[in-house]
Scaffold this motif. Structure first.
Motif, short mmCIF file in Angstrom:
data_model
loop_
_atom_site.label_atom_id
_atom_site.label_comp_id
_atom_site.label_asym_id
_atom_site.label_seq_id
_atom_site.Cartn_x
_atom_site.Cartn_y
_atom_site.Cartn_z
N ASN A 445 11.90 -11.40 -22.75
CA ASN A 445 12.85 -12.28 -22.04
C ASN A 445 14.27 -11.70 -22.10
OD1 ASN A 445 14.57 -15.27 -22.76
ND2 ASN A 445 13.85 -14.70 -20.73
N ASN A 449 16.13 -10.26 -18.76
CA ASN A 449 17.41 -10.84 -18.37
C ASN A 449 18.50 -9.75 -18.27
OD1 ASN A 449 16.54 -13.41 -18.11
ND2 ASN A 449 17.37 -14.17 -20.05
N LYS A 452 17.95 -8.15 -15.06
CA LYS A 452 18.23 -9.04 -13.92
C LYS A 452 19.72 -9.24 -13.69
CE LYS A 452 16.04 -13.09 -13.94
NZ LYS A 452 15.15 -14.16 -14.48
N TYR A 453 20.48 -9.38 -14.80
CA TYR A 453 21.89 -9.77 -14.65
C TYR A 453 22.86 -8.59 -14.83
CZ TYR A 453 19.75 -14.34 -14.71
OH TYR A 453 18.96 -15.41 -14.39
N ASP A 477 23.80 -5.62 -22.62
CA ASP A 477 23.84 -5.06 -21.25
C ASP A 477 25.28 -4.92 -20.77
OD1 ASP A 477 24.81 -7.45 -19.80
OD2 ASP A 477 22.88 -8.32 -20.41
N LEU A 490 23.22 -21.76 -22.16
CA LEU A 490 22.18 -20.86 -21.62
C LEU A 490 20.81 -21.14 -22.23
CD1 LEU A 490 23.95 -17.38 -21.44
CD2 LEU A 490 23.88 -19.19 -19.74
N TYR A 495 18.64 -24.60 -17.67
CA TYR A 495 20.04 -24.29 -17.39
C TYR A 495 20.18 -22.90 -16.77
CZ TYR A 495 25.07 -24.06 -17.53
OH TYR A 495 26.37 -23.97 -17.14
N ARG A 496 20.87 -22.86 -15.64
CA ARG A 496 21.15 -21.56 -14.99
C ARG A 496 22.62 -21.58 -14.60
NH1 ARG A 496 18.49 -18.96 -10.65
NH2 ARG A 496 18.50 -17.18 -12.04
N VAL A 497 23.30 -20.45 -14.76
CA VAL A 497 24.71 -20.37 -14.34
C VAL A 497 24.72 -20.30 -12.81
CG1 VAL A 497 26.82 -19.01 -14.40
CG2 VAL A 497 25.38 -19.20 -16.45
N GLY A 507 14.90 -17.19 -10.85
CA GLY A 507 14.72 -17.67 -12.24
C GLY A 507 14.71 -19.18 -12.27
N PHE A 508 14.19 -19.71 -13.40
CA PHE A 508 14.10 -21.17 -13.50
C PHE A 508 14.88 -21.73 -14.68
CE2 PHE A 508 10.25 -19.89 -11.25
CZ PHE A 508 10.38 -20.67 -10.11
N GLY A 509 15.50 -20.84 -15.43
CA GLY A 509 16.27 -21.33 -16.57
C GLY A 509 15.40 -21.86 -17.70
N GLY A 511 13.38 -19.34 -19.69
CA GLY A 511 13.10 -18.23 -20.61
C GLY A 511 13.84 -18.39 -21.92
N LEU A 512 15.15 -18.55 -21.85
CA LEU A 512 15.96 -18.63 -23.06
C LEU A 512 15.66 -19.91 -23.84
CD1 LEU A 512 19.44 -17.23 -21.96
CD2 LEU A 512 17.73 -16.15 -23.44
N SER A 536 26.83 -8.75 -21.72
CA SER A 536 26.42 -9.73 -22.73
C SER A 536 25.57 -9.05 -23.79
CB SER A 536 25.56 -10.84 -22.10
OG SER A 536 26.05 -11.21 -20.85
N PHE A 538 22.53 -10.45 -26.40
CA PHE A 538 21.72 -11.57 -26.88
C PHE A 538 21.08 -11.17 -28.22
CE2 PHE A 538 21.64 -14.88 -23.67
CZ PHE A 538 22.34 -14.26 -22.65
#
Ligand code: ADP
Length: 549
Positions: A445, A449, A452-453, A477, A490, A495-497, A507-509, A511-512, A536, A538
């Motif tokens: 995950n 991410n 993806k971001y 990243d 997050l 929750y998704r920004v 995405g569906f918010g 994973g995290l 970021s 993580f």
């Protein structure tokens, strides 16, 4: 009044002797044997002799230069005998001091009644001006000759084919080496164009040449096809030329020849033709590829569409959270079965395809595989959530090497992602007692991410530090980052920004959220550090040492 004056002047007696001696020309009289019997003062002054030194003592011939004497004997005297007079012959007289003066010489024979020559009366006019003029002319001619040679030299050096075609028959008057190189070994110089290059006779180019000659209008040809032989015996080849035909005019402004500047561009034209041909082929190929791509894009679009509508459905599902979870759980279960068989079909098909060189099929299979993986991960996420919510998530503790798991997960991610550079800077060996699959899904995950971001081509750096009683894993990243106020949220469910950067990222918010639950159930910690626009990191940590066996 004027007339009266004139008459008065005419009545003044003229002195013929004075006129004779002071005339602006020389007079001399000599006998048939050349003995001088009389000369006027003008002539005596020119020659520097006194009358006493000349008259009765010298012969006319001795006043002439050597060539003049011969001419006098061979031509002048016989002529005088026959016709009685001679007009304006050019002679050089030698003065007493040895210098030369140029004179024009005319003479009349004085004859007796029987026609016998008695004497010769000659008149000499100063020819120095005329001589000077002649010399100037000669010099000018010499200069013109030098200029012409210089021009010819220049023509010869011009880095283009140059020729001069003279007269209406277009005779090659000048051919420079580059022009000759267009026709190696063919004789051109001094030949009419149609004799030298007969193949132009029935070509449009001949009419163009004739037109330029007739009208005087310059003609510039660009990449014109002129079929010509290179050598005398060679075949007629399709050759292309850039050229200028320009009329040459004489001093009366009438066209009397043509100037030709020419550069052969056959190689360029043919090469361009080949490129164009290649381009057309490429174009056809591109179109084919574009069509295939469109199909793939359409498929992708459909998948994204499904994803979006699912997102929408979740968002719109205003009923209670329980209802929502129930629906998701149901849907995921329903989706899982066909997806598993689709995955199996894909794997069998891939095996069968091994060895086929069809790049399209290989590419399509790879893409389909990636999509199935994405959907599986998505559905597993949903299932995890429902399990979590219902307290059914099982944690299977087993001892394993976390560093090895990290490397495995990176390798797996790299199978589907070629766009990013993965780097493992530190990876301490760490044995943990945990649910390997679930910790693996947390790492995946983080990795997916990070991909993806952040933009393609950027780095994803993975670290694994062993500390006194815990092991800390981080995935860093160089992507879009997050605002401090978003950072905490997050890990919340769904929750998704929402920003321009994330709008097009699927995405569906969850994973995290699932990851944080997994880590929580392992008594670990999970958190993130981030700077908007910079990237970021993580983190999660797991306890070590006191792990049960
Ligand atoms: P998803 O990515 O499927 O939306 P996640 O739970 O994995 O769900 O992530 C939740 C949100 O956290 C994402 O929608 C995104 O806004 C943000 N996020 C996650 N990882 C990153 C990251 N590496 N960089 C920036 N934002 C991130």
């Amino acid at each position: 009044m004027g007339e009266e004056n004139n008459n008065k002047l005419l009545s003044v007696p003229m002195d013929p002797e004075r006129l004779y001696h002071q005339a602006p020309c020389g007079y001399i009289t000599f006998l048939p044997d050349g003995a001088i019997i009389k000369a006027n003062e003008t002539l005596l002054n020119w020659l520097g002799y006194t009358a006493g030194e000349l008259v009765g003592r010298m012969k006319f011939g001795s006043l002439l230069s050597k060539g003049g004497q011969i001419h006098y004997e061979m031509f002048f005297r016989p002529m005088l005998n026959v016709s009685g007079s001679v007009k304006e012959l050019s002679y050089e007289l030698q003065t007493k001091s040895g210098t030369v003066i140029h004179v024009l010489f005319g003479a009349v024979a004085i004859k007796d009644e029987q026609g016998g020559l008695l004497a010769v009366n000659a008149i000499l006019t100063d020819n120095r001006d005329r001589k000077r003029y002649e010399q100037d002319l000669l010099q000018a001619r010499k200069r013109a000759e030098v200029e012409k040679q210089r021009l010819t030299h220049f023509f010869m050096q011009i880095p283009a084919g140059v020729c001069v075609l003279d007269g209406p028959d277009l005779v090659f008057e000048l051919v420079n080496p580059l022009y000759q190189q267009l026709f190696p070994g063919r004789a051109l110089l001094h030949k009419p164009l149609l004799d030298a290059v007969p193949e132009v006779r029935n070509q449009p180019i001949w009419n163009i040449l004739m037109d330029v000659y007739r009208t005087g209008q310059t003609f510039a040809g660009n990449e014109l096809l002129i079929p010509l032989r290179r050598t005398e015996e060679g075949p007629i080849e399709n050759r292309y030329f850039n050229f200028i035909y320009q009329a040459r005019t004489n001093e009366f402004d009438a066209v009397d020849g043509l100037l030709v500047f020419v550069i052969e561009v056959t190689a360029t034209v043919l090469a361009r033709g080949e490129i164009e041909e290649g381009y057309r082929e490429q174009q056809a190929l591109n179109e084919e590829l574009a069509a295939t791509n469109e199909e793939l894009n359409a498929t992708n679009e459909e998948l994204s569409e499904t994803q979006r509508s699912l997102q929408q459905m979740i968002a719109n599902f205003e009923a209670s959270e329980r209802q929502k979870d129930g629906f998701i759980g149901m849907a995921s279960h329903e989706l899982k079965t066909p997806l598993t068989s689709l995955n199996a079909i894909l794997q069998v098909a891939s095996l069968k395809l091994k060895g086929t060189a069809d790049p399209f099929l290989n590419n399509a299979m790879a893409k389909a595989g990636i999509q199935v993986k994405r959907m599986t991960a998505m559905i597993n996420g949903f299932l995890d959530i429902t399990r979590l919510e219902s307290g059914k998530m099982q944690i299977d503790h087993k001892k394993f090497n976390l560093d090895e798991l990290i490397k495995e997960m990176i390798e797996e991610t790299q199978l589907t992602t070629r766009s990013h550079i993965f780097q493992v800077t530190t990876c301490d060996q760490a044995t943990v007692s945990a649910d390997r699959d679930k910790i693996g899904s947390v790492i995946t995950n983080f990795l997916s991410n990070a991909v993806k971001y952040s933009a393609a081509g950027t780095n994803v750096i993975v670290n694994c530090f062993l500390k006194s009683n815990e092991v800390e894993v981080s995935v860093q990243d160089e992507g879009i980052g997050a605002k401090p106020e978003d950072l905490q949220k997050l890990f919340d469910r769904y929750y998704r920004v929402e920003s321009a950067d994330t709008r097009n990222i699927a995405g569906f918010g969850i994973g995290l959220y699932v990851s944080s639950e997994i880590i929580r159930q392992h008594d670990g910690r999970i958190w993130a550090e981030s700077e908007l626009g910079k990237g970021s990191t993580f983190y999660f940590s797991l306890p070590v040492g006191n792990a049960p066996n």
